[in-house]
Design a protein around this motif. Structure first.
Motif, PDB file in Angstrom:
ATOM      1  N   UNK A 105       0.761  -1.161  -0.206  1.00  0.00           N
ATOM      2  CA  UNK A 105       0.027  -0.062  -0.024  1.00  0.00           C
ATOM      3  C   UNK A 105       0.988   1.197  -0.237  1.00  0.00           C
ATOM      4  N   UNK A 106       0.852   2.131  -0.976  1.00  0.00           N
ATOM      5  CA  UNK A 106       1.516   3.381  -1.121  1.00  0.00           C
ATOM      6  C   UNK A 106       0.438   4.453  -0.901  1.00  0.00           C
ATOM      7  N   UNK A 107       0.694   5.626   0.085  1.00  0.00           N
ATOM      8  CA  UNK A 107       0.077   6.455   0.269  1.00  0.00           C
ATOM      9  C   UNK A 107       0.800   7.781   0.093  1.00  0.00           C
ATOM     10  N   UNK A 108      -0.050   8.820  -0.058  1.00  0.00           N
ATOM     11  CA  UNK A 108       0.493  10.410  -0.100  1.00  0.00           C
ATOM     12  C   UNK A 108      -0.653  10.809   0.989  1.00  0.00           C
ATOM     13  N   UNK A 109      -0.504  12.265   1.079  1.00  0.00           N
ATOM     14  CA  UNK A 109      -1.495  12.854   1.932  1.00  0.00           C
ATOM     15  C   UNK A 109      -3.049  12.972   1.300  1.00  0.00           C
ATOM     16  N   UNK A 110      -2.834  12.742   0.088  1.00  0.00           N
ATOM     17  CA  UNK A 110      -4.224  12.820  -0.818  1.00  0.00           C
ATOM     18  C   UNK A 110      -4.471  11.473  -1.500  1.00  0.00           C
ATOM     19  N   UNK A 111      -3.689  10.525  -1.456  1.00  0.00           N
ATOM     20  CA  UNK A 111      -4.033   9.640  -2.398  1.00  0.00           C
ATOM     21  C   UNK A 111      -3.436   8.275  -1.783  1.00  0.00           C
ATOM     22  N   UNK A 112      -4.091   7.105  -2.100  1.00  0.00           N
ATOM     23  CA  UNK A 112      -3.832   5.703  -1.604  1.00  0.00           C
ATOM     24  C   UNK A 112      -4.077   4.722  -2.635  1.00  0.00           C
ATOM     25  N   UNK A 113      -2.895   3.954  -3.068  1.00  0.00           N
ATOM     26  CA  UNK A 113      -3.224   2.958  -4.166  1.00  0.00           C
ATOM     27  C   UNK A 113      -2.575   1.486  -3.408  1.00  0.00           C
ATOM     28  N   UNK A 114      -3.248   0.558  -3.904  1.00  0.00           N
ATOM     29  CA  UNK A 114      -2.662  -0.851  -3.523  1.00  0.00           C
ATOM     30  C   UNK A 114      -1.930  -1.542  -4.760  1.00  0.00           C
ATOM     31  N   UNK A 115      -0.802  -2.339  -4.399  1.00  0.00           N
ATOM     32  CA  UNK A 115      -0.100  -3.103  -5.554  1.00  0.00           C
ATOM     33  C   UNK A 115       0.397  -4.502  -4.799  1.00  0.00           C
ATOM     34  N   UNK A 116       0.817  -5.432  -5.920  1.00  0.00           N
ATOM     35  CA  UNK A 116       1.249  -6.722  -5.346  1.00  0.00           C
ATOM     36  C   UNK A 116       2.332  -6.984  -6.054  1.00  0.00           C
ATOM     37  N   UNK A 117       3.254  -7.341  -5.024  1.00  0.00           N
ATOM     38  CA  UNK A 117       4.801  -7.766  -5.618  1.00  0.00           C
ATOM     39  C   UNK A 117       4.546  -9.122  -6.330  1.00  0.00           C
TER      40      UNK A 117
END
Length: 165
Positions: A105-117
């Motif tokens: 899970x990568x987040x910023x102050x304004x956005x979050x997105x999910x990834x799989x390795x």
């Protein structure tokens, strides 16, 4: 079935990311299957926390031990922030990641997105984007590509995206 992450967890991590504009925050996603039940914050042990992250090894070992207990939460992934960028994996993230199927899970102050390795991912050869479900009270938003904060801290939107099977 899509991974599940509660809106409360995403909100908390995005707020923490916003409170750390000069260093990446990071932690461990714990739960069962692909259901995130806890996001444990850890110290960023990287030599240059402004540009990369490293999970505190002592906390990682502790989580592995806790996972072996009956009913213990498994380590299902990791989270970190990109203080000055977007929540897309970097080449550095790809070099650090093992192709073990864990969620990132990568987040910023304004956005979050999910990834799989994964071994042959679309992003830097290591990550695939993951649609996720977000429970909020009695409602569940499904197949989300991202959660976005729209200006105010209490105003949120979601991005729906079609993922290939």
């Amino acid at each position: 079935m899509n991974p599940r992450i509660s809106r409360a967890t995403l909100t908390r991590l995005m707020v923490l990311a916003g409170q750390s504009p000069d260093a990446e925050i990071c932690g461990i996603l714990r739960g069962h299957g692909d259901a995130v039940r806890a996001a444990l914050a850890t110290a960023n042990a990287a030599a240059d926390p402004a540009r990369r992250f490293e999970i505190d090894p002592a906390m990682l070992l502790r989580c592995h031990r806790l996972a072996r207990r009956p009913g213990g939460f498994e380590i299902i992934g990791y989270y970190h922030s990109h203080p000055g960028g977007r929540p897309f994996p970097s080449a550095t993230d790809a070099a650090m990641a093992q192709p073990d199927g864990k969620l990132w899970l990568i987040v910023t102050r304004d956005e979050a997105r999910l990834w799989r390795a994964v071994a042959q991912g679309d992003m830097h050869g290591r990550f695939d984007a993951v649609a996720f479900d977000m429970p909020t009270g009695n409602r569940i938003d499904t197949s989300l590509a991202a959660v976005l904060r729209s200006g105010r801290e209490d105003s949120w939107s979601v991005e729906l995206e079609y993922f290939r099977d």
